[in-house]
Motif scaffolding. Sequence first.
Motif, PDB file in Angstrom:
ATOM      1  N   LEU A   1      45.381  31.538  48.460  1.00 14.44           N
ATOM      2  CA  LEU A   1      46.209  32.621  48.979  1.00 14.44           C
ATOM      3  C   LEU A   1      45.710  33.967  48.465  1.00 14.44           C
ATOM      4  O   LEU A   1      45.671  34.960  49.208  1.00 14.44           O
ATOM      5  N   GLY A   2      45.305  34.012  47.197  1.00 17.76           N
ATOM      6  CA  GLY A   2      44.763  35.251  46.648  1.00 17.76           C
ATOM      7  C   GLY A   2      43.466  35.659  47.317  1.00 17.76           C
ATOM      8  O   GLY A   2      43.280  36.818  47.688  1.00 17.76           O
ATOM      9  N   VAL A   3      42.562  34.687  47.481  1.00 17.27           N
ATOM     10  CA  VAL A   3      41.278  34.960  48.119  1.00 17.27           C
ATOM     11  C   VAL A   3      41.482  35.493  49.534  1.00 17.27           C
ATOM     12  O   VAL A   3      40.863  36.483  49.947  1.00 17.27           O
ATOM     13  N   GLU A   4      42.376  34.857  50.283  1.00 18.12           N
ATOM     14  CA  GLU A   4      42.569  35.283  51.670  1.00 18.12           C
ATOM     15  C   GLU A   4      43.390  36.556  51.775  1.00 18.12           C
ATOM     16  O   GLU A   4      43.317  37.260  52.778  1.00 18.12           O
TER      17      GLU A   4
ATOM     18  N   TYR B   1      33.463  38.688  32.932  1.00 15.66           N
ATOM     19  CA  TYR B   1      34.635  38.718  32.041  1.00 15.66           C
ATOM     20  C   TYR B   1      35.447  37.429  32.158  1.00 15.66           C
ATOM     21  O   TYR B   1      35.855  36.839  31.154  1.00 15.66           O
ATOM     22  N   LEU B   2      35.671  36.977  33.397  1.00 14.07           N
ATOM     23  CA  LEU B   2      36.427  35.746  33.595  1.00 14.07           C
ATOM     24  C   LEU B   2      35.694  34.557  32.994  1.00 14.07           C
ATOM     25  O   LEU B   2      36.313  33.657  32.417  1.00 14.07           O
ATOM     26  N   GLY B   3      34.355  34.544  33.130  1.00 14.81           N
ATOM     27  CA  GLY B   3      33.574  33.442  32.570  1.00 14.81           C
ATOM     28  C   GLY B   3      33.649  33.400  31.062  1.00 14.81           C
ATOM     29  O   GLY B   3      33.840  32.329  30.467  1.00 14.81           O
ATOM     30  N   ILE B   4      33.509  34.548  30.421  1.00 14.78           N
ATOM     31  CA  ILE B   4      33.579  34.606  28.960  1.00 14.78           C
ATOM     32  C   ILE B   4      34.971  34.230  28.480  1.00 14.78           C
ATOM     33  O   ILE B   4      35.132  33.495  27.497  1.00 14.78           O
ATOM     34  N   ARG B   5      35.994  34.703  29.183  1.00 14.74           N
ATOM     35  CA  ARG B   5      37.364  34.374  28.798  1.00 14.74           C
ATOM     36  C   ARG B   5      37.621  32.871  28.894  1.00 14.74           C
ATOM     37  O   ARG B   5      38.258  32.280  28.022  1.00 14.74           O
ATOM     38  N   SER B   6      37.108  32.247  29.953  1.00 15.82           N
ATOM     39  CA  SER B   6      37.283  30.801  30.104  1.00 15.82           C
ATOM     40  C   SER B   6      36.499  30.047  29.038  1.00 15.82           C
ATOM     41  O   SER B   6      36.968  29.045  28.487  1.00 15.82           O
TER      42      SER B   6
ATOM     43  N   TYR C   1      46.499  34.062  41.329  1.00 11.92           N
ATOM     44  CA  TYR C   1      46.578  34.783  42.607  1.00 11.92           C
ATOM     45  C   TYR C   1      45.862  36.129  42.517  1.00 11.92           C
ATOM     46  O   TYR C   1      45.062  36.485  43.390  1.00 11.92           O
ATOM     47  N   ARG C   2      46.120  36.857  41.448  1.00  9.19           N
ATOM     48  CA  ARG C   2      45.514  38.175  41.263  1.00  9.19           C
ATOM     49  C   ARG C   2      43.996  38.059  41.147  1.00  9.19           C
ATOM     50  O   ARG C   2      43.259  38.859  41.732  1.00  9.19           O
ATOM     51  N   GLU C   3      43.526  37.069  40.403  1.00  6.09           N
ATOM     52  CA  GLU C   3      42.087  36.881  40.252  1.00  6.09           C
ATOM     53  C   GLU C   3      41.443  36.541  41.590  1.00  6.09           C
ATOM     54  O   GLU C   3      40.332  36.994  41.882  1.00  6.09           O
ATOM     55  N   GLY C   4      42.135  35.734  42.400  1.00  5.74           N
ATOM     56  CA  GLY C   4      41.601  35.398  43.714  1.00  5.74           C
ATOM     57  C   GLY C   4      41.412  36.639  44.571  1.00  5.74           C
ATOM     58  O   GLY C   4      40.404  36.774  45.277  1.00  5.74           O
ATOM     59  N   ILE C   5      42.379  37.546  44.520  1.00  7.82           N
ATOM     60  CA  ILE C   5      42.264  38.797  45.279  1.00  7.82           C
ATOM     61  C   ILE C   5      41.051  39.595  44.813  1.00  7.82           C
ATOM     62  O   ILE C   5      40.212  40.028  45.611  1.00  7.82           O
TER      63      ILE C   5
ATOM     64  N   VAL D   1      37.883  40.877  46.881  1.00  9.94           N
ATOM     65  CA  VAL D   1      37.828  42.309  47.184  1.00  9.94           C
ATOM     66  C   VAL D   1      36.577  42.950  46.569  1.00  9.94           C
ATOM     67  O   VAL D   1      35.975  43.852  47.165  1.00  9.94           O
ATOM     68  N   LEU D   2      36.174  42.482  45.386  1.00 10.55           N
ATOM     69  CA  LEU D   2      35.021  43.066  44.709  1.00 10.55           C
ATOM     70  C   LEU D   2      33.691  42.463  45.165  1.00 10.55           C
ATOM     71  O   LEU D   2      32.662  42.688  44.534  1.00 10.55           O
ATOM     72  N   ASN D   3      33.730  41.721  46.261  1.00  9.26           N
ATOM     73  CA  ASN D   3      32.515  41.153  46.839  1.00  9.26           C
ATOM     74  C   ASN D   3      32.148  41.950  48.096  1.00  9.26           C
ATOM     75  O   ASN D   3      32.743  41.762  49.149  1.00  9.26           O
ATOM     76  N   PRO D   4      31.173  42.851  48.005  1.00  5.94           N
ATOM     77  CA  PRO D   4      30.853  43.699  49.163  1.00  5.94           C
ATOM     78  C   PRO D   4      30.305  42.913  50.349  1.00  5.94           C
ATOM     79  O   PRO D   4      30.356  43.384  51.488  1.00  5.94           O
ATOM     80  N   LYS D   5      29.788  41.701  50.111  1.00  6.16           N
ATOM     81  CA  LYS D   5      29.255  40.901  51.213  1.00  6.16           C
ATOM     82  C   LYS D   5      30.357  40.525  52.202  1.00  6.16           C
ATOM     83  O   LYS D   5      30.114  40.429  53.401  1.00  6.16           O
ATOM     84  N   VAL D   6      31.560  40.295  51.700  1.00  3.65           N
ATOM     85  CA  VAL D   6      32.676  39.972  52.585  1.00  3.65           C
ATOM     86  C   VAL D   6      33.003  41.174  53.460  1.00  3.65           C
ATOM     87  O   VAL D   6      33.236  41.050  54.670  1.00  3.65           O
ATOM     88  N   MET D   7      33.006  42.343  52.860  1.00  4.74           N
ATOM     89  CA  MET D   7      33.280  43.560  53.618  1.00  4.74           C
ATOM     90  C   MET D   7      32.225  43.779  54.699  1.00  4.74           C
ATOM     91  O   MET D   7      32.547  44.090  55.858  1.00  4.74           O
ATOM     92  N   LEU D   8      30.950  43.583  54.362  1.00  3.72           N
ATOM     93  CA  LEU D   8      29.874  43.762  55.331  1.00  3.72           C
ATOM     94  C   LEU D   8      29.956  42.716  56.439  1.00  3.72           C
ATOM     95  O   LEU D   8      29.625  42.999  57.595  1.00  3.72           O
TER      96      LEU D   8
END
Length: 212
Positions: A48-51, A89-94, A116-120, A124-131
Amino acid sequence: MSVLSDPQQLLLFVGASAALVGLPGPNLVYICTRSIAQGTRAGMVSALGVETGTLLHALATAFGVAALVSAEPAALKALTLLGAAYLLYLGIRSLTGAGSPGNSAQPVPSRLWRVYREGILVNVLNPKVMLFFLAFLPQWVSHDADGVQARTELLILAAITFTVALAMDLGYAATAGALARRLRGRAATGRGRARYLVALVYLGLAAAALFS
């Protein structure tokens, strides 16, 4: 004629959306990893976050924001670096266990909200999706549509894409969660391995964002 008023063209659009969403990519890896690490519910929340992020990209396309960002190489580079830094950051935290699935001190609602927030943010921070949306959605808009009509069609097409993608991602999350339950042994061992799996996926996605 608008694709929205032509059943055959609309069906073709839905099929094209499903085919593109179904291709393996960072979002699919992220959702399946969440399901394996934290269970089906967390996987579905991550979907749900990703979408939600996908919908934001689509809205940015409809309102011209994506075109402005894509026209600035510096903006695209900054977005790429920001996304990679967040994944790192997420990888190091995990990896260090901070906020890991086995951390029972944190309430479940807060943990799911964070998923949910991380999924968003991952999306959102992936420019390939925007393109991708910038290249894909406008192809289905009527050639003779004016500004308002074209934007309306884009918003409707974005909503359709969001619905198709969310349904498919929820299916992936449920499948990955079911497989994880069957393969997982003792709960503690599963949580420990899941933490490293999540960290590895995040670090891999960060590297892919930087070097692809």
